[in-house]
Design a protein around this motif. Structure first.
Motif, mmCIF file in Angstrom:
data_model
loop_
_atom_site.group_PDB
_atom_site.id
_atom_site.type_symbol
_atom_site.label_atom_id
_atom_site.label_comp_id
_atom_site.label_asym_id
_atom_site.label_seq_id
_atom_site.Cartn_x
_atom_site.Cartn_y
_atom_site.Cartn_z
ATOM 1 N N ALA A 1 59.133 1.531 47.374
ATOM 2 C CA ALA A 1 59.698 0.302 47.927
ATOM 3 C C ALA A 1 59.857 0.389 49.435
ATOM 4 O O ALA A 1 59.575 -0.562 50.158
ATOM 5 C CB ALA A 1 61.038 -0.001 47.270
ATOM 6 N N THR A 2 60.302 1.532 49.940
ATOM 7 C CA THR A 2 60.469 1.649 51.388
ATOM 8 C C THR A 2 59.138 1.814 52.095
ATOM 9 O O THR A 2 59.039 1.538 53.283
ATOM 10 C CB THR A 2 61.393 2.828 51.748
ATOM 11 O OG1 THR A 2 60.867 4.033 51.186
ATOM 12 C CG2 THR A 2 62.797 2.599 51.248
ATOM 13 N N ALA A 3 58.110 2.237 51.377
ATOM 14 C CA ALA A 3 56.781 2.340 51.990
ATOM 15 C C ALA A 3 56.101 0.972 52.079
ATOM 16 O O ALA A 3 55.130 0.805 52.798
ATOM 17 C CB ALA A 3 55.908 3.297 51.180
ATOM 18 N N ASN A 4 56.613 -0.016 51.359
ATOM 19 C CA ASN A 4 56.047 -1.360 51.363
ATOM 20 C C ASN A 4 56.595 -2.127 52.564
ATOM 21 O O ASN A 4 57.732 -2.586 52.566
ATOM 22 C CB ASN A 4 56.399 -2.075 50.058
ATOM 23 C CG ASN A 4 55.734 -3.424 49.947
ATOM 24 O OD1 ASN A 4 55.028 -3.875 50.843
ATOM 25 N ND2 ASN A 4 55.961 -4.087 48.826
ATOM 26 N N LEU A 5 55.771 -2.275 53.597
ATOM 27 C CA LEU A 5 56.201 -2.953 54.817
ATOM 28 C C LEU A 5 56.491 -4.431 54.607
ATOM 29 O O LEU A 5 57.148 -5.054 55.438
ATOM 30 C CB LEU A 5 55.141 -2.772 55.911
ATOM 31 C CG LEU A 5 54.885 -1.339 56.360
ATOM 32 C CD1 LEU A 5 53.775 -1.295 57.406
ATOM 33 C CD2 LEU A 5 56.151 -0.698 56.899
#
Length: 196
Positions: free
Chosen positions: A65-69
């Motif tokens: 989720a945090t890698a999804n910009l």
């Protein structure tokens, strides 16, 4: 203590040795050591806790989720949405005299599999457009980025398309597409188009 004992250095040594043997002095020494031991244990516990918290923090930062910009970078999300929406409106809008322009526009915004699919489909469209004097106008009514990295994006796009044939009433149809885009040389290129 006599004045002779005060002058005699050996007399003082005996007195110090007697003092060291005093049982109360041993308790004093162990009482002085206890805060040092407690301080060392607390330091070790704090370092271990810090290490565990750091490792857990890394795991939280490294989730998908945090890698999804798309969830964290509004500017990049807006840019890819705008670029893809504009490109789709261009390549899916044509008229009897504008198919060459539409085809040229497709080569500027489509690449890879999307360009191959489009080229195969557009040959049929070009013939129909000329024979039936068909005009298609496409407008993106809603688009959303489902996944965004530094160089790729997955989008879900909703379109309204107006079909006009000479002598007939225009008809409107809705379409829903999945789009994969890649950032190349500072521009977003559509590399895959699918219907849902």
């Amino acid at each position: 203590m006599s004045s002779d004992a005060a002058l005699d250095p050996e007399a003082g040594v005996e007195e110090d040795q007697t003092r060291a043997a005093d049982p109360q002095d041993g308790a004093y020494v162990s009482r002085r050591r206890w805060p040092r031991v407690l301080g060392a244990l607390l330091t070790i516990a704090l370092i271990a806790t810090g290490g565990v918290l750091y490792a857990e923090g890394r795991q939280l930062r490294d989730t998908p989720a945090t890698a999804n910009l798309a969830l964290t970078d509004a500017e990049a999300t807006t840019r890819v949405t705008g670029d893809v929406s504009s490109a789709l409106s261009k390549v899916f809008s044509y008229g009897p005299g504008t198919t060459a322009t539409t085809q040229a526009a497709a080569k500027e915004v489509l690449a890879g599999k999307a360009l191959q699919q489009y080229a195969a489909l557009f040959g049929q469209v070009e013939r129909q457009s000329a024979d039936q004097e068909l005009t298609l106008t496409t407008e993106v009514v809603r688009s959303g980025v489902t996944r965004l990295t530094d160089d790729s994006a997955h989008l879900l796009v909703f379109l309204d398309q107006v079909h006009e044939r000479r002598g007939h009433t225009p008809t409107t149809a809705s379409a829903q597409l999945t789009v994969v885009a890649e950032l190349r040389d500072g521009r977003w290129w559509i590399v895959e188009i699918g219907s849902t």
